[in-house]
Motif scaffolding. Structure first.
Motif, PDB file in Angstrom:
ATOM      1  N   VAL A 140      44.770  35.986  49.018  1.00  0.00           N
ATOM      2  CA  VAL A 140      43.725  36.682  48.269  1.00  0.00           C
ATOM      3  C   VAL A 140      44.387  37.408  47.093  1.00  0.00           C
ATOM      4  O   VAL A 140      44.183  38.602  46.875  1.00  0.00           O
ATOM      5  CB  VAL A 140      42.945  37.650  49.181  1.00  0.00           C
ATOM      6  N   SER A 141      45.222  36.691  46.362  1.00  0.00           N
ATOM      7  CA  SER A 141      45.914  37.284  45.223  1.00  0.00           C
ATOM      8  C   SER A 141      44.903  37.744  44.183  1.00  0.00           C
ATOM      9  O   SER A 141      43.883  37.095  43.956  1.00  0.00           O
ATOM     10  CB  SER A 141      46.878  36.269  44.615  1.00  0.00           C
ATOM     11  N   CYS A 142      45.200  38.867  43.545  1.00  0.00           N
ATOM     12  CA  CYS A 142      44.178  39.458  42.679  1.00  0.00           C
ATOM     13  C   CYS A 142      44.782  40.231  41.515  1.00  0.00           C
ATOM     14  O   CYS A 142      45.967  40.563  41.506  1.00  0.00           O
ATOM     15  CB  CYS A 142      43.264  40.371  43.494  1.00  0.00           C
ATOM     16  N   LYS A 143      43.934  40.513  40.531  1.00  0.00           N
ATOM     17  CA  LYS A 143      44.343  41.296  39.364  1.00  0.00           C
ATOM     18  C   LYS A 143      43.290  42.352  39.069  1.00  0.00           C
ATOM     19  O   LYS A 143      42.120  42.206  39.415  1.00  0.00           O
ATOM     20  CB  LYS A 143      44.568  40.397  38.152  1.00  0.00           C
ATOM     21  N   LYS A 144      43.741  43.402  38.408  1.00  0.00           N
ATOM     22  CA  LYS A 144      42.871  44.556  38.157  1.00  0.00           C
ATOM     23  C   LYS A 144      41.898  44.273  37.030  1.00  0.00           C
ATOM     24  O   LYS A 144      42.251  43.775  35.973  1.00  0.00           O
ATOM     25  CB  LYS A 144      43.724  45.771  37.780  1.00  0.00           C
ATOM     26  N   LYS A 145      40.644  44.591  37.290  1.00  0.00           N
ATOM     27  CA  LYS A 145      39.598  44.583  36.272  1.00  0.00           C
ATOM     28  C   LYS A 145      38.937  45.964  36.304  1.00  0.00           C
ATOM     29  O   LYS A 145      39.243  46.803  37.146  1.00  0.00           O
ATOM     30  CB  LYS A 145      38.574  43.482  36.559  1.00  0.00           C
ATOM     31  N   ARG A 146      38.032  46.184  35.399  1.00  0.00           N
ATOM     32  CA  ARG A 146      37.411  47.503  35.290  1.00  0.00           C
ATOM     33  C   ARG A 146      36.741  47.948  36.574  1.00  0.00           C
ATOM     34  O   ARG A 146      36.825  49.127  36.958  1.00  0.00           O
ATOM     35  CB  ARG A 146      36.389  47.500  34.141  1.00  0.00           C
ATOM     36  N   ASP A 147      36.094  47.023  37.255  1.00  0.00           N
ATOM     37  CA  ASP A 147      35.320  47.389  38.438  1.00  0.00           C
ATOM     38  C   ASP A 147      36.033  47.103  39.758  1.00  0.00           C
ATOM     39  O   ASP A 147      35.412  47.129  40.824  1.00  0.00           O
ATOM     40  CB  ASP A 147      33.975  46.656  38.424  1.00  0.00           C
ATOM     41  N   GLY A 148      37.323  46.802  39.694  1.00  0.00           N
ATOM     42  CA  GLY A 148      38.059  46.523  40.930  1.00  0.00           C
ATOM     43  C   GLY A 148      39.046  45.390  40.735  1.00  0.00           C
ATOM     44  O   GLY A 148      39.462  45.081  39.613  1.00  0.00           O
ATOM     45  N   TYR A 149      39.409  44.755  41.821  1.00  0.00           N
ATOM     46  CA  TYR A 149      40.368  43.651  41.786  1.00  0.00           C
ATOM     47  C   TYR A 149      39.649  42.335  42.061  1.00  0.00           C
ATOM     48  O   TYR A 149      38.916  42.217  43.046  1.00  0.00           O
ATOM     49  CB  TYR A 149      41.469  43.866  42.827  1.00  0.00           C
ATOM     50  N   VAL A 150      39.883  41.353  41.193  1.00  0.00           N
ATOM     51  CA  VAL A 150      39.249  40.046  41.377  1.00  0.00           C
ATOM     52  C   VAL A 150      40.293  39.015  41.785  1.00  0.00           C
ATOM     53  O   VAL A 150      41.465  39.096  41.393  1.00  0.00           O
ATOM     54  CB  VAL A 150      38.514  39.575  40.100  1.00  0.00           C
ATOM     55  N   ILE A 151      39.858  38.047  42.575  1.00  0.00           N
ATOM     56  CA  ILE A 151      40.746  37.002  43.061  1.00  0.00           C
ATOM     57  C   ILE A 151      41.123  36.055  41.927  1.00  0.00           C
ATOM     58  O   ILE A 151      40.287  35.699  41.095  1.00  0.00           O
ATOM     59  CB  ILE A 151      40.066  36.222  44.200  1.00  0.00           C
ATOM     60  N   VAL A 152      42.403  35.668  41.895  1.00  0.00           N
ATOM     61  CA  VAL A 152      42.884  34.679  40.925  1.00  0.00           C
ATOM     62  C   VAL A 152      43.382  33.454  41.675  1.00  0.00           C
ATOM     63  O   VAL A 152      43.888  33.553  42.801  1.00  0.00           O
ATOM     64  CB  VAL A 152      43.989  35.249  40.021  1.00  0.00           C
ATOM     65  N   LEU A 180      47.672  36.990  52.666  1.00  0.00           N
ATOM     66  CA  LEU A 180      48.778  37.210  51.735  1.00  0.00           C
ATOM     67  C   LEU A 180      48.152  37.640  50.425  1.00  0.00           C
ATOM     68  O   LEU A 180      47.281  36.944  49.888  1.00  0.00           O
ATOM     69  CB  LEU A 180      49.583  35.923  51.529  1.00  0.00           C
ATOM     70  N   ILE A 181      48.564  38.802  49.908  1.00  0.00           N
ATOM     71  CA  ILE A 181      47.931  39.337  48.699  1.00  0.00           C
ATOM     72  C   ILE A 181      48.992  39.669  47.657  1.00  0.00           C
ATOM     73  O   ILE A 181      49.766  40.623  47.820  1.00  0.00           O
ATOM     74  CB  ILE A 181      47.073  40.578  49.021  1.00  0.00           C
ATOM     75  N   HIS A 182      49.037  38.853  46.609  1.00  0.00           N
ATOM     76  CA  HIS A 182      49.911  39.131  45.474  1.00  0.00           C
ATOM     77  C   HIS A 182      49.166  40.030  44.479  1.00  0.00           C
ATOM     78  O   HIS A 182      48.018  39.756  44.125  1.00  0.00           O
ATOM     79  CB  HIS A 182      50.290  37.840  44.725  1.00  0.00           C
ATOM     80  N   ALA A 183      49.831  41.081  44.036  1.00  0.00           N
ATOM     81  CA  ALA A 183      49.312  41.901  42.937  1.00  0.00           C
ATOM     82  C   ALA A 183      49.779  41.229  41.644  1.00  0.00           C
ATOM     83  O   ALA A 183      50.911  41.429  41.194  1.00  0.00           O
ATOM     84  CB  ALA A 183      49.840  43.324  43.032  1.00  0.00           C
TER      85      ALA A 183
END
Length: 264
Positions: A140-152, A180-183
């Protein structure tokens, strides 16, 4: 907190890269480290130390001219530490048995499940049926957006509109054994962990979660344990001495198994 090692393979070589720099178009990535040794060497090293739950990640798309070479390296690593490593990168119901038969304890899946801006539960259920829930890890790797973290997805190249929430994690946990969650914003930059994400994940109580991204010193491990409430496992890549960094593997293992180490 457990240490989960990694073996990232790109263009047939064990590497540490800056995650967001990966490009399928020209098989390019900004490299932090390129190993002279093969993937099986690192698998045998982890086996000798008794470290389980490591990730063997194939970073080439199936269409890449390097894919077969990368896959060969991955299969050799899995065979060298049977039952001790997890395999990820292009996993589908059609190839999952190959990696499990080669020795993978789990298969790691992202893009096959999260694509087109939605979660394909039909595909997820098919994978559970093929691999078994006990052998499935969702990335569930994700990146920061204004309203939270979205999956990439697609090796961190494509964003979805799926926001990581505690409710989502609880829902998906019905179908897998671990997360497994990559920032992605800090992945491979060796410049500190994603504190907000770690704190958020530490508030969720469920199946095991391994955090990856930005760890660059022992103080980061302390911070990860504190903010993650000792609920998160950790993987470290570029910062390790074995991958050209400064952190000693033995010291990392000592820290991760010593619950008394909480002071930064």
């Amino acid at each position: 907190m457990e240490f989960r090692p990694c073996i990232d393979i790109h263009n047939g070589r064990v590497k540490q890269i800056v995650g967001k720099s990966l490009s399928d178009a020209d098989n390019h990535a900004n490299e932090n480290f390129v190993a002279k040794l093969d993937a099986a060497y690192y698998a045998r090293l982890y086996k000798s130390l008794g470290i389980r739950g490591g990730h063997v990640i194939m970073l080439n798309a199936a269409e890449s001219e390097y894919y077969e070479k990368t896959k060969k390296e991955a299969l050799a690593a899995l065979s060298a530490w049977r039952g001790g490593l997890q395999a990820g990168g292009g996993i589908t119901p059609e190839n999952v048995e190959m990696f499990l038969d080669a020795g993978a304890s789990h298969v790691i899946v992202t893009s096959y499940i999260f694509s087109g801006g939605q979660i394909h539960y039909d595909r997820l259920k098919e994978l559970v049926k093929t691999a078994g829930k006990e052998h499935l890890v969702l990335d569930v790797s994700c990146k920061k957006k204004r309203d939270g973290y979205v999956i990439v997805t697609d090796r961190w190249q494509n964003e979805t509109q799926i926001t990581v929430t505690k409710a989502l994690l609880s829902d998906l946990a019905q179908y897998c054994d671990e997360f497994l969650i990559h920032a992605v914003d800090v992945e491979g930059k060796v410049n500190g962990i994603e504190k907000e994400l770690v704190s958020y994940l530490g508030e969720w109580e469920g199946i095991p979660v391994t955090y990856a991204g930005g760890v660059h010193n022992y103080e980061d491990l302390c911070l990860l344990r504190e903010l993650g409430k000792d609920r998160l496992h950790v993987t470290i890549g570029s910062a390790l001495q074995i991958f050209g960094g400064s952190m000693e593997l033995d010291r990392v293992l000592e820290y991760c198994t010593d619950k008394k180490r909480t002071n930064r």
